[in-house]
Write a protein that holds these residues in place. Sequence first.
Motif, mmCIF file in Angstrom:
data_model
loop_
_atom_site.group_PDB
_atom_site.id
_atom_site.type_symbol
_atom_site.label_atom_id
_atom_site.label_comp_id
_atom_site.label_asym_id
_atom_site.label_seq_id
_atom_site.Cartn_x
_atom_site.Cartn_y
_atom_site.Cartn_z
ATOM 1 N N GLY A 50 -14.441 -6.164 9.005
ATOM 2 C CA GLY A 50 -12.856 -6.687 7.843
ATOM 3 C C GLY A 50 -12.232 -5.319 7.835
ATOM 4 N N TYR A 51 -12.809 -4.456 8.086
ATOM 5 C CA TYR A 51 -11.919 -2.742 8.385
ATOM 6 C C TYR A 51 -11.552 -3.164 9.478
ATOM 7 N N ALA A 52 -12.540 -3.288 10.368
ATOM 8 C CA ALA A 52 -11.840 -3.077 11.325
ATOM 9 C C ALA A 52 -10.573 -4.079 12.003
ATOM 10 N N VAL A 53 -10.183 -4.803 10.997
ATOM 11 C CA VAL A 53 -9.448 -6.659 10.761
ATOM 12 C C VAL A 53 -8.435 -5.362 10.552
ATOM 13 N N GLY A 54 -8.564 -4.970 9.900
ATOM 14 C CA GLY A 54 -6.856 -4.193 8.568
ATOM 15 C C GLY A 54 -6.543 -2.647 9.612
ATOM 16 N N ARG A 109 3.915 0.808 10.356
ATOM 17 C CA ARG A 109 2.967 2.077 10.395
ATOM 18 C C ARG A 109 2.955 2.728 9.246
ATOM 19 N N ASP A 110 3.272 1.350 8.833
ATOM 20 C CA ASP A 110 3.949 2.336 7.106
ATOM 21 C C ASP A 110 2.140 2.439 7.092
ATOM 22 N N ARG A 111 2.135 3.474 5.934
ATOM 23 C CA ARG A 111 0.217 4.067 5.069
ATOM 24 C C ARG A 111 0.256 2.874 4.342
ATOM 25 N N GLN A 112 0.422 2.283 3.673
ATOM 26 C CA GLN A 112 0.620 1.783 2.227
ATOM 27 C C GLN A 112 0.284 0.745 2.954
ATOM 28 N N GLU A 113 0.776 0.060 3.669
ATOM 29 C CA GLU A 113 0.753 -1.169 3.959
ATOM 30 C C GLU A 113 -0.280 -1.800 5.189
ATOM 31 N N VAL A 114 -1.024 -0.523 5.239
ATOM 32 C CA VAL A 114 -2.372 -0.298 6.472
ATOM 33 C C VAL A 114 -3.109 -0.369 5.077
ATOM 34 N N ILE A 115 -3.238 -0.029 4.478
ATOM 35 C CA ILE A 115 -4.014 0.617 3.714
ATOM 36 C C ILE A 115 -3.902 -1.267 3.016
ATOM 37 N N PHE A 170 -3.752 -3.648 3.808
ATOM 38 C CA PHE A 170 -4.362 -4.695 4.678
ATOM 39 C C PHE A 170 -5.852 -4.410 4.900
ATOM 40 N N LEU A 171 -5.832 -3.090 4.764
ATOM 41 C CA LEU A 171 -8.155 -2.157 5.270
ATOM 42 C C LEU A 171 -8.712 -3.048 4.178
ATOM 43 N N PHE A 172 -7.876 -3.195 2.454
ATOM 44 C CA PHE A 172 -9.690 -3.634 1.756
ATOM 45 C C PHE A 172 -9.207 -4.423 1.039
ATOM 46 N N THR A 173 -7.691 -5.342 1.748
ATOM 47 C CA THR A 173 -7.646 -6.926 1.557
ATOM 48 C C THR A 173 -9.077 -7.643 2.134
ATOM 49 N N THR A 174 -8.878 -6.928 3.597
ATOM 50 C CA THR A 174 -9.342 -8.061 4.894
ATOM 51 C C THR A 174 -10.920 -6.689 5.145
ATOM 52 N N SER A 175 -11.472 -6.437 4.453
ATOM 53 C CA SER A 175 -13.166 -5.995 4.191
ATOM 54 C C SER A 175 -13.211 -6.379 3.332
ATOM 55 N N LYS A 176 -12.793 -5.997 2.042
ATOM 56 C CA LYS A 176 -13.222 -7.332 1.245
ATOM 57 C C LYS A 176 -13.382 -8.543 1.218
#
Length: 183
Positions: free
Chosen positions: A113-117, A125-131, A133-139
Amino acid sequence: MAAVFNAFNTALSPLIVPFLFVWLTGIELASPLGAIVGQLVMIVLLPTLLGVALRTGFGGFFARFDDLYAGLGSLVYLLILLAVVGPNAATILGYGAYALVIAAAALCLNLAGYAVGLASRLVTRDRQEVIAFLFTTSKKEFSIAAAFVAASGLPAEVAIPAAFFAVIQMITSPLAARLLVRR
């Protein structure tokens, strides 16, 4: 954005989970879709809508308590987790070394999930959007597993792998957050 993705994930789960359950276990869930949707509405949708409504309508008031929400959310999450683990403690202890296999599988799922995020960097490239995505896909929503088990009439121990994932998630999420703060 993370709340929207979580709501979308929750909305799709009654359609996807039964298919995945059959595919992975060969067992068809004999639960009515209405019962599952009702459980999800009570466990996920209503609390989310209430939180968004209160935050939107009374933002100034609720912003004063921002530091408390993560801890309060974790406590509620632990209560749900204990509702599954507590009655099934003997079963979990009986797993022996197999518990490590379940934990390793949960960790692999979490890391995938973290890898997908992180792959969202290919789109933004927006850091807030990447974060987000990161937490949504990892959980993965543990409460969805609890809702399916309750609505399906399956034995509570069916949710044990999801409980393992919840513990892994509760360990990796703060570590990921700490790494993001350091960058």
